[in-house]
Design a protein around this motif. Structure first.
Motif, PDB file in Angstrom:
ATOM      1  N   TRP A 231      47.715 -10.261 -21.321  1.00 18.24           N
ATOM      2  CA  TRP A 231      47.210  -9.563 -20.141  1.00 18.24           C
ATOM      3  C   TRP A 231      48.174  -8.482 -19.642  1.00 18.24           C
ATOM      4  O   TRP A 231      47.754  -7.501 -19.018  1.00 18.24           O
ATOM      5  CB  TRP A 231      46.925 -10.563 -19.007  1.00 18.24           C
ATOM      6  CG  TRP A 231      48.153 -11.213 -18.422  1.00 18.24           C
ATOM      7  CD1 TRP A 231      48.729 -12.382 -18.796  1.00 18.24           C
ATOM      8  CD2 TRP A 231      48.960 -10.694 -17.355  1.00 18.24           C
ATOM      9  NE1 TRP A 231      49.851 -12.641 -18.043  1.00 18.24           N
ATOM     10  CE2 TRP A 231      50.017 -11.622 -17.136  1.00 18.24           C
ATOM     11  CE3 TRP A 231      48.901  -9.548 -16.548  1.00 18.24           C
ATOM     12  CZ2 TRP A 231      50.997 -11.433 -16.167  1.00 18.24           C
ATOM     13  CZ3 TRP A 231      49.892  -9.364 -15.585  1.00 18.24           C
ATOM     14  CH2 TRP A 231      50.911 -10.294 -15.394  1.00 18.24           C
ATOM     15  N   ASP A 232      49.467  -8.658 -19.932  1.00 13.39           N
ATOM     16  CA  ASP A 232      50.458  -7.715 -19.415  1.00 13.39           C
ATOM     17  C   ASP A 232      50.878  -6.663 -20.433  1.00 13.39           C
ATOM     18  O   ASP A 232      51.933  -6.034 -20.294  1.00 13.39           O
ATOM     19  CB  ASP A 232      51.689  -8.463 -18.902  1.00 13.39           C
ATOM     20  CG  ASP A 232      52.325  -9.369 -19.946  1.00 13.39           C
ATOM     21  OD1 ASP A 232      51.757  -9.517 -21.051  1.00 13.39           O
ATOM     22  OD2 ASP A 232      53.401  -9.938 -19.659  1.00 13.39           O
ATOM     23  N   PHE A 233      50.067  -6.429 -21.467  1.00 11.44           N
ATOM     24  CA  PHE A 233      50.330  -5.313 -22.366  1.00 11.44           C
ATOM     25  C   PHE A 233      50.371  -3.996 -21.579  1.00 11.44           C
ATOM     26  O   PHE A 233      49.663  -3.836 -20.583  1.00 11.44           O
ATOM     27  CB  PHE A 233      49.224  -5.206 -23.417  1.00 11.44           C
ATOM     28  CG  PHE A 233      49.456  -6.045 -24.662  1.00 11.44           C
ATOM     29  CD1 PHE A 233      50.669  -6.651 -24.922  1.00 11.44           C
ATOM     30  CD2 PHE A 233      48.435  -6.203 -25.592  1.00 11.44           C
ATOM     31  CE1 PHE A 233      50.868  -7.403 -26.078  1.00 11.44           C
ATOM     32  CE2 PHE A 233      48.618  -6.946 -26.738  1.00 11.44           C
ATOM     33  CZ  PHE A 233      49.844  -7.550 -26.981  1.00 11.44           C
ATOM     34  N   THR A 234      51.161  -3.060 -22.064  1.00 17.83           N
ATOM     35  CA  THR A 234      51.192  -1.740 -21.428  1.00 17.83           C
ATOM     36  C   THR A 234      50.041  -0.844 -21.894  1.00 17.83           C
ATOM     37  O   THR A 234      49.826   0.221 -21.331  1.00 17.83           O
ATOM     38  CB  THR A 234      52.524  -1.039 -21.727  1.00 17.83           C
ATOM     39  OG1 THR A 234      52.707  -0.955 -23.143  1.00 17.83           O
ATOM     40  CG2 THR A 234      53.694  -1.816 -21.116  1.00 17.83           C
ATOM     41  N   TYR A 235      49.308  -1.284 -22.907  1.00 13.95           N
ATOM     42  CA  TYR A 235      48.133  -0.528 -23.355  1.00 13.95           C
ATOM     43  C   TYR A 235      47.056  -0.565 -22.266  1.00 13.95           C
ATOM     44  O   TYR A 235      46.861  -1.598 -21.602  1.00 13.95           O
ATOM     45  CB  TYR A 235      47.537  -1.141 -24.624  1.00 13.95           C
ATOM     46  CG  TYR A 235      48.472  -1.210 -25.802  1.00 13.95           C
ATOM     47  CD1 TYR A 235      48.638  -0.123 -26.650  1.00 13.95           C
ATOM     48  CD2 TYR A 235      49.177  -2.383 -26.090  1.00 13.95           C
ATOM     49  CE1 TYR A 235      49.476  -0.197 -27.755  1.00 13.95           C
ATOM     50  CE2 TYR A 235      50.019  -2.464 -27.185  1.00 13.95           C
ATOM     51  CZ  TYR A 235      50.170  -1.376 -28.016  1.00 13.95           C
ATOM     52  OH  TYR A 235      51.003  -1.442 -29.096  1.00 13.95           O
ATOM     53  N   THR A 236      46.344   0.518 -22.098  1.00 12.83           N
ATOM     54  CA  THR A 236      45.197   0.508 -21.194  1.00 12.83           C
ATOM     55  C   THR A 236      44.030  -0.193 -21.878  1.00 12.83           C
ATOM     56  O   THR A 236      44.002  -0.306 -23.115  1.00 12.83           O
ATOM     57  CB  THR A 236      44.777   1.941 -20.835  1.00 12.83           C
ATOM     58  OG1 THR A 236      44.249   2.568 -22.011  1.00 12.83           O
ATOM     59  CG2 THR A 236      45.939   2.740 -20.274  1.00 12.83           C
ATOM     60  N   PRO A 237      43.040  -0.666 -21.108  1.00 10.23           N
ATOM     61  CA  PRO A 237      41.859  -1.258 -21.734  1.00 10.23           C
ATOM     62  C   PRO A 237      41.195  -0.319 -22.733  1.00 10.23           C
ATOM     63  O   PRO A 237      40.753  -0.755 -23.811  1.00 10.23           O
ATOM     64  CB  PRO A 237      40.955  -1.561 -20.545  1.00 10.23           C
ATOM     65  CG  PRO A 237      41.906  -1.825 -19.420  1.00 10.23           C
ATOM     66  CD  PRO A 237      43.022  -0.854 -19.647  1.00 10.23           C
ATOM     67  N   ALA A 238      41.119   0.949 -22.406  1.00 10.04           N
ATOM     68  CA  ALA A 238      40.501   1.920 -23.322  1.00 10.04           C
ATOM     69  C   ALA A 238      41.291   2.028 -24.625  1.00 10.04           C
ATOM     70  O   ALA A 238      40.705   2.148 -25.716  1.00 10.04           O
ATOM     71  CB  ALA A 238      40.394   3.286 -22.651  1.00 10.04           C
ATOM     72  N   GLN A 239      42.606   2.003 -24.524  1.00 11.11           N
ATOM     73  CA  GLN A 239      43.432   2.068 -25.728  1.00 11.11           C
ATOM     74  C   GLN A 239      43.230   0.828 -26.600  1.00 11.11           C
ATOM     75  O   GLN A 239      43.160   0.924 -27.832  1.00 11.11           O
ATOM     76  CB  GLN A 239      44.907   2.201 -25.340  1.00 11.11           C
ATOM     77  CG  GLN A 239      45.290   3.567 -24.815  1.00 11.11           C
ATOM     78  CD  GLN A 239      46.727   3.605 -24.306  1.00 11.11           C
ATOM     79  OE1 GLN A 239      47.229   2.632 -23.728  1.00 11.11           O
ATOM     80  NE2 GLN A 239      47.403   4.737 -24.513  1.00 11.11           N
ATOM     81  N   ILE A 240      43.120  -0.342 -25.977  1.00 11.61           N
ATOM     82  CA  ILE A 240      42.910  -1.570 -26.739  1.00 11.61           C
ATOM     83  C   ILE A 240      41.568  -1.527 -27.463  1.00 11.61           C
ATOM     84  O   ILE A 240      41.462  -1.879 -28.640  1.00 11.61           O
ATOM     85  CB  ILE A 240      43.010  -2.799 -25.818  1.00 11.61           C
ATOM     86  CG1 ILE A 240      44.462  -2.977 -25.348  1.00 11.61           C
ATOM     87  CG2 ILE A 240      42.530  -4.058 -26.534  1.00 11.61           C
ATOM     88  CD1 ILE A 240      44.665  -4.078 -24.342  1.00 11.61           C
ATOM     89  N   VAL A 241      40.529  -1.086 -26.777  1.00  7.40           N
ATOM     90  CA  VAL A 241      39.211  -0.959 -27.408  1.00  7.40           C
ATOM     91  C   VAL A 241      39.306  -0.008 -28.596  1.00  7.40           C
ATOM     92  O   VAL A 241      38.763  -0.285 -29.682  1.00  7.40           O
ATOM     93  CB  VAL A 241      38.165  -0.463 -26.392  1.00  7.40           C
ATOM     94  CG1 VAL A 241      36.884  -0.035 -27.109  1.00  7.40           C
ATOM     95  CG2 VAL A 241      37.854  -1.555 -25.375  1.00  7.40           C
ATOM     96  N   SER A 242      39.988   1.113 -28.433  1.00  2.92           N
ATOM     97  CA  SER A 242      40.123   2.086 -29.504  1.00  2.92           C
ATOM     98  C   SER A 242      40.907   1.522 -30.684  1.00  2.92           C
ATOM     99  O   SER A 242      40.529   1.710 -31.852  1.00  2.92           O
ATOM    100  CB  SER A 242      40.820   3.346 -28.978  1.00  2.92           C
ATOM    101  OG  SER A 242      41.027   4.285 -30.008  1.00  2.92           O
ATOM    102  N   ILE A 243      41.996   0.811 -30.409  1.00  2.00           N
ATOM    103  CA  ILE A 243      42.817   0.221 -31.468  1.00  2.00           C
ATOM    104  C   ILE A 243      42.018  -0.817 -32.254  1.00  2.00           C
ATOM    105  O   ILE A 243      42.021  -0.825 -33.495  1.00  2.00           O
ATOM    106  CB  ILE A 243      44.089  -0.417 -30.879  1.00  2.00           C
ATOM    107  CG1 ILE A 243      45.041   0.667 -30.379  1.00  2.00           C
ATOM    108  CG2 ILE A 243      44.794  -1.286 -31.916  1.00  2.00           C
ATOM    109  CD1 ILE A 243      46.186   0.124 -29.546  1.00  2.00           C
ATOM    110  N   LEU A 244      41.314  -1.684 -31.537  1.00  2.00           N
ATOM    111  CA  LEU A 244      40.535  -2.715 -32.213  1.00  2.00           C
ATOM    112  C   LEU A 244      39.436  -2.100 -33.066  1.00  2.00           C
ATOM    113  O   LEU A 244      39.153  -2.566 -34.176  1.00  2.00           O
ATOM    114  CB  LEU A 244      39.927  -3.686 -31.197  1.00  2.00           C
ATOM    115  CG  LEU A 244      40.907  -4.554 -30.395  1.00  2.00           C
ATOM    116  CD1 LEU A 244      40.142  -5.559 -29.558  1.00  2.00           C
ATOM    117  CD2 LEU A 244      41.885  -5.273 -31.306  1.00  2.00           C
ATOM    118  N   THR A 245      38.811  -1.055 -32.552  1.00  2.00           N
ATOM    119  CA  THR A 245      37.761  -0.381 -33.317  1.00  2.00           C
ATOM    120  C   THR A 245      38.315   0.177 -34.620  1.00  2.00           C
ATOM    121  O   THR A 245      37.708   0.034 -35.690  1.00  2.00           O
ATOM    122  CB  THR A 245      37.126   0.742 -32.484  1.00  2.00           C
ATOM    123  OG1 THR A 245      36.569   0.188 -31.285  1.00  2.00           O
ATOM    124  CG2 THR A 245      36.031   1.449 -33.261  1.00  2.00           C
ATOM    125  N   SER A 246      39.482   0.771 -34.551  1.00  2.00           N
ATOM    126  CA  SER A 246      40.095   1.329 -35.761  1.00  2.00           C
ATOM    127  C   SER A 246      40.524   0.231 -36.731  1.00  2.00           C
ATOM    128  O   SER A 246      40.638   0.478 -37.938  1.00  2.00           O
ATOM    129  CB  SER A 246      41.295   2.201 -35.398  1.00  2.00           C
ATOM    130  OG  SER A 246      42.356   1.418 -34.862  1.00  2.00           O
TER     131      SER A 246
END
Length: 528
Positions: A231-246
């Protein structure tokens, strides 16, 4: 995750000896016993030294055993002796062994049998569990009575059926009657009675009700490939969605409590996942101890704590499409619950009887707390290593001491953690070293709910090249079983560990070898 890392570190410190912890019959203090035996047999080394000096070059006759012989000579001229329940090779303790009843030279290999009847073969540097080499081999997977007349399990025990009753090595095994079929499948003995009910045999709890383990079950497609985060990652939610998609992932596991800061972060993540049509598995990270680290005082106190936290989490997330929750993290692997961290957890007695009600209470409370807010949500309970002793006891309403009649814990998803050091989950050692079972098959038949591997990886000490190969191999094993074992999702641990010990990237930069292995696999294997 601290307890898991401590456990992995403990196993690594043993230099791989975890897989041999039961060489002397599963004693929790086996290594100490071996050391004691060495201390109590100081003269043994001198005696063997003389034997080495006097040894003739020809090996001992095939079938030579200790006792009754005084020593065994192998094909390389090494002299093997047995003293105080410990096997020695040229005067030094041979690997990790203790409580040895027999040493045997057979077909060019040294074997030993412990006092529990388990055989081990010497592989040049350690002992590997095996059958008595003098007996017939294991029955083929899927063998039955009828059509055969005898089944042989991985311990070499002979199973027969007469008059509708099952016998093992000539003695009635557990409470059974009206048996129509005996089945050897996935390293487990099963039977079906004349009413069509299946049962699985467990050495710890006897015959337990199940469904037909041979029936293939395919989990719902669309969320098979996943990864863990925090929960305390510095990634934004949008960045996480993008990373997982890739990465080709549609599912993500993240933990939180009802702490406002944690819950706010996970709420934002849930909103982003809902918009992207992706699956969020929320770990409700409630433990069974209070703020001072003391075990919650009773089952009812633990239940109320779990209920309060889980209902708050579910109430905050329900509007964002979260429908799956994992209720607690590795609760069976806490200092207060597992008696010995080197035990595989296949027996209920491996767990702390006094603290069991508090663990059971907090699990029940979390499940009921979620359901009070989201009646149709799916709740999982997770286990580690080969903790079927814990999962069966919880499911059946049992205490570790074998007493029954307590509240049952019934979950909607069976979740498991499977790190490399724990063993192959499709053939995981039932006592940490002994004969393996197909764990997902067992859970599929016993509990009848989807199976998720919510944490998996190799050890933190491995190179990136090794990790990449492990990722490809494990994903292949998991993927091939997804249509038969009801495996709904496998979630790699972890997206970013801040270093190269577990993570697949650091601060948004992929670790090239493991990342390429992961994305290469997902790109070439459809989640359908």
């Amino acid at each position: 995750m601290i307890k898991r890392r401590q456990f992995l570190g403990c196993l690594t410190a043993f230099g791989g000896s975890y897989l041999l912890t039961a060489c002397g019959g599963g004693s929790s203090d086996g290594i100490g016993s071996a050391a004691g035996a060495v201390a109590n047999n100081a003269t043994n080394g001198a005696a063997v030294g003389n034997a080495v000096a006097n040894a003739a070059s020809p090996a001992s006759a095939n079938g030579t055993s200790l006792p009754s012989a005084s020593s065994i000579i192998d094909n390389s001229g090494n002299v093997w002796t047995l003293s105080g329940g410990v096997v020695y090779r040229n005067g030094a303790v041979a690997g990790v062994n203790y409580n040895v009843a027999l040493a045997l030279w057979y077909s060019g290999t040294v074997y030993h049998e412990n006092t529990a009847g388990q055989f081990y073969s010497w592989n040049g540097s350690g002992w590997s569990a095996c059958l008595d080499p003098r007996t017939a081999g294991i029955s083929a997977d899927g063998a039955t009575i009828p059509s055969g007349s005898v089944l042989i399990d991985k311990l070499g025990r002979k199973w027969t059926v007469s008059g509708g009753v099952i016998y093992r090595d000539g003695a009635v095994v557990g409470i059974n009657y009206n048996v129509a079929l005996l089945l050897w499948y996935g390293g487990i003995m099963w039977h079906k009675n004349t009413s069509g009910q299946f049962y699985a045999w467990t050495d710890a709890a006897g015959w337990l009700a199940s469904t037909d383990p041979c029936t293939p079950v395919a989990a719902t497609a669309g969320s098979f490939f996943g990864v863990n985060g925090h929960w305390d990652f510095t990634y934004t939610p949008a960045q996480i969605v993008s990373i997982l998609t890739s990465m080709g992932c549609k599912s993500y596991r993240v933990g939180c409590t009802n702490d406002p800061q944690q819950l706010a972060a996970v709420t934002k993540l849930a909103a982003a996942f809902q918009a992207a049509g992706m699956t969020l598995l929320v770990l409700i990270n409630q433990g069974m101890t209070d703020a001072n680290g003391n075990v919650l005082s009773s089952e009812s106190v633990a239940y109320n704590q779990g209920y309060m936290v889980a209902s708050a989490v579910a109430n905050a997330l329900k509007q964002y499409g979260v429908t799956m929750y994992e209720c607690g993290n590795e609760l069976t692997r806490q200092n207060s619950t597992i008696m010995n961290f080197t035990e595989a957890g296949t027996k209920a007695v491996d767990f702390n009887n006094a603290n069991w009600p508090s663990m059971r209470g907090v699990m029940r409370g979390m499940i009921d707390g979620v359901k009070s807010v989201q009646p149709n949500a799916k709740c999982g309970i997770n286990f580690c290593v080969a903790d079927v002793g814990a999962s069966d006891a919880l499911w059946e309403g049992m205490q570790p001491d074998g007493s029954r009649g307590y509240p049952q814990v019934r979950w909607d998803i069976t979740t498991w953690h499977n790190y490399e050091v724990y063993g192959d989950i499709f053939n995981i050692g039932t006592d940490g070293a002994g004969p393996g079972i197909d764990l997902p098959t067992y859970c599929k038949a016993r509990y009848g709910v989807p199976f998720m591997i919510t944490e998996w990886n190799t050890g933190p000490e491995q190179t990136q090249a090794y990790r990449a190969n492990y990722i490809t191999t494990q994903l292949g094993n998991f993927y091939n079983a997804r249509k038969t074992h009801n495996i709904q999702s496998v979630m790699y641990y972890v997206l970013d560990s801040g270093n190269s010990t577990y993570g697949i990237m650091i601060n948004g930069a992929p670790l090239s070898a493991p990342y390429a292995a992961f994305t290469g696999f997902t790109a070439s294997h459809a989640d359908v």
